[in-house]
Design an enzyme around this catalytic site. Structure first.
Site, short mmCIF file in Angstrom:
data_model
loop_
_atom_site.label_atom_id
_atom_site.label_comp_id
_atom_site.label_asym_id
_atom_site.label_seq_id
_atom_site.Cartn_x
_atom_site.Cartn_y
_atom_site.Cartn_z
N MET A 22 0.84 -1.20 0.00
CA MET A 22 0.00 0.00 0.00
C MET A 22 0.88 1.25 0.00
O MET A 22 1.64 1.48 0.94
CB MET A 22 -0.95 0.00 1.21
CG MET A 22 -2.08 -0.99 1.09
SD MET A 22 -3.27 -0.87 2.43
CE MET A 22 -2.39 -1.69 3.75
N GLN A 75 7.72 -4.40 -4.66
CA GLN A 75 6.91 -4.22 -5.87
C GLN A 75 7.44 -3.06 -6.70
O GLN A 75 7.71 -1.98 -6.16
CB GLN A 75 5.44 -3.93 -5.49
CG GLN A 75 4.54 -3.91 -6.71
CD GLN A 75 3.12 -3.50 -6.38
OE1 GLN A 75 2.85 -2.35 -6.06
NE2 GLN A 75 2.19 -4.42 -6.49
N CYS A 105 -2.44 -0.66 -10.64
CA CYS A 105 -2.66 0.66 -10.02
C CYS A 105 -3.56 1.51 -10.91
O CYS A 105 -3.27 1.72 -12.09
CB CYS A 105 -1.34 1.38 -9.78
SG CYS A 105 -1.58 2.98 -9.01
N ARG A 230 -6.44 -2.84 3.72
CA ARG A 230 -7.01 -1.80 4.60
C ARG A 230 -7.34 -2.33 5.97
O ARG A 230 -7.24 -1.60 6.95
CB ARG A 230 -8.24 -1.20 3.91
CG ARG A 230 -7.86 -0.35 2.70
CD ARG A 230 -9.06 -0.04 1.84
NE ARG A 230 -9.61 -1.25 1.23
CZ ARG A 230 -10.75 -1.30 0.57
NH1 ARG A 230 -11.49 -0.22 0.45
NH2 ARG A 230 -11.17 -2.43 0.04
C1 LIG Z 1 -3.82 3.37 0.50
C2 LIG Z 1 -3.67 2.23 -0.46
C3 LIG Z 1 -2.52 2.14 -1.21
C4 LIG Z 1 -2.35 1.06 -2.11
N1 LIG Z 1 -1.18 0.96 -2.79
C5 LIG Z 1 -0.95 -0.14 -3.57
C6 LIG Z 1 0.32 -0.37 -4.19
O1 LIG Z 1 1.27 0.42 -4.02
N2 LIG Z 1 0.46 -1.47 -4.96
C7 LIG Z 1 -0.56 -2.36 -5.15
O2 LIG Z 1 -0.37 -3.36 -5.86
N3 LIG Z 1 -1.76 -2.19 -4.55
C8 LIG Z 1 -1.97 -1.13 -3.76
N4 LIG Z 1 -3.18 -0.98 -3.12
C9 LIG Z 1 -4.20 -2.04 -3.27
C10 LIG Z 1 -4.06 -3.07 -2.14
O3 LIG Z 1 -2.84 -3.76 -2.22
C11 LIG Z 1 -5.21 -4.10 -2.16
O4 LIG Z 1 -5.16 -4.84 -3.35
C12 LIG Z 1 -6.59 -3.40 -2.08
O5 LIG Z 1 -6.59 -2.41 -1.07
C13 LIG Z 1 -7.71 -4.41 -1.77
O6 LIG Z 1 -7.48 -5.07 -0.56
P1 LIG Z 1 -8.21 -4.64 0.85
O7 LIG Z 1 -9.67 -4.66 0.62
O8 LIG Z 1 -7.73 -5.68 1.82
O9 LIG Z 1 -7.72 -3.25 1.18
C14 LIG Z 1 -3.36 0.09 -2.26
C15 LIG Z 1 -4.52 0.21 -1.49
C16 LIG Z 1 -4.70 1.25 -0.59
C17 LIG Z 1 -5.95 1.32 0.22
#
Ligand SMILES: Cc1cc2nc3c(=O)[nH]c(=O)nc-3n(C[C@H](O)[C@H](O)[C@H](O)COP(=O)(O)O)c2cc1C
Length: 351
Positions: A22, A75, A105, A230
């Protein structure tokens, strides 16, 4: 079953929970904490391959790896196969056990360069990048995808098997479209379809916030692991609940101790100036859930230095001091850090 080991190529992952990458969250303190609470694999936030190529100081700071993070995926994102391959070599040299690539992304700053979710719609380029990166490094290469760009897209099902053919050793799917951002729900029936199409481990990402949800998704999809994003923000106890079924709520002292350690480690990694802004969102995440009264959080956000934050937390939960001491005693020796091109990576970390 969540405590079972699984493999990404030759890399053993001790539990079936992966801590999500994230941006603006997955600093070293977050990853180490994730490991302590039972995540089998932790990930850096996405790191720009152009930043690595140009030896941008802040970007190189993302490549700091501590001894207690392994196994760790770093990553990278970019759209040019050669530059991605070079970045992957640096990431491997920095000590990553896995090189993960971001093909999901949805943020415009990333997609306008042809990287991130754009690659879901350019299978030929996505495969060329994967081939180049897999050929460049000895560690396994993995890809994290969304379902596609448009709502309802099934692009990931066409692309996934081709990426495996190109050399991907595992795939993560967050089955929302890029256009959806974080609205709606993650449709894990797509994850199940992907699992059926490929013979490498698939990691299911999206809306995993409890042990029950993790079990349901693993059973529905046949995925090798779930990824938690999250749900773990300011809340490592979610990981413990998912991995071990220990749903005990932390005491105020435990919450304050984890936050104090997080603050101190992050200041060490980013320097006081960057850390003090960066940390503000974490105060709400840690202190919410009815753990501390709301005005207390507002008070912390307004304090000028992170030292003042620590002092205020210790005043509110004096028992935290001893817990922090214990946690700090368990951290590995900073001398264990890897040297990158002859320089300790940590020199890039500050400021
Ligand atoms: C603040 C934030 C930043 C994120 N940054 C990335 C990232 O840098 N690379 C990536 O592959 N996914 C990123 N994601 C997506 C998360 O890795 C994940 O796939 C997505 O939040 C869904 O999972 P969750 O419901 O458990 O949050 C980000 C998500 C959030 C909320």
């Amino acid at each position: 079953m969540l405590r079972e080991a699984w493999w990404i190529g030759p890399v053993e992952v001790p539990t079936r929970v992966v801590l999500a990458p994230m941006a603006g969250v997955s600093v070293q303190a977050f990853r180490r904490q994730g490991r302590r609470y039972g995540a089998g694999l932790v990930c850096s936030e996405m790191v720009s391959c152009a930043g690595i190529e140009h030896r941008n100081e802040r970007t190189l700071g993302y490549l700091r790896v501590a001894g207690d993070e392994h196994p760790l995926a770093i990553q990278i994102f970019g759209s040019e196969p050669h530059a991605m391959a070079e970045a992957a070599r640096m990431v491997e040299a920095a000590g990553a056990d896995v090189v993960d690539m971001n093909f999901g992304c949805p943020v415009r700053k990333v997609t306008k360069t042809g990287a991130g979710a754009c690659l879901l719609e350019d299978a030929a380029l996505a495969c060329r990048i994967t081939e180049a990166v897999a050929a460049a490094v000895g560690v396994p290469v993995t890809v994290k995808m969304r379902r596609g760009v448009e709502n309802g897209s099934r692009a990931c099902l066409e692309l996934g098997p081709r990426l495996v053919e190109a050399g991907a050793a595992a795939l993560t799917l967050h089955p929302r479209s890029a256009n959806q951002m974080y609205t709606g729900v993650a449709d894990h029936s797509l994850t199940r379809e992907l699992v059926e199409l490929v013979d490498v481990p698939v990691i299911a990402s999206g809306d995993i916030v409890s042990r029950q949800k993790a079990i349901d998704v693993l059973e529905l999809t046949g995925a090798a692991a779930v990824m938690v994003g999250r749900g773990a923000q300011g809340n490592p106890w979610t990981i413990r609940e998912i991995v071990d079924g220990d749903g005990a709520q932390p005491t105020r002292e435990e919450v304050a101790a984890e936050l104090i350690l997080f603050v101190r480690e992050t200041v060490r990694e980013l320097g006081e100036h960057r850390a003090s802004g960066f940390l503000k969102k974490f105060y709400g995440w840690y202190l919410g859930h009815g753990r501390f009264p709301k005005p207390f959080k507002q008070e912390l956000v307004q304090l000028h230095s992170t030292e003042d934050v620590v002092t205020r937390l210790l005043a509110a939960a004096p028992g935290a001091a001893e817990l922090v001491e214990r946690l700090e005693a368990e951290l590995p020796d900073p001398d264990d850090e890897i040297l990158l091109e002859g320089m300790p990576i940590s020199i890039y970390g500050g400021g």
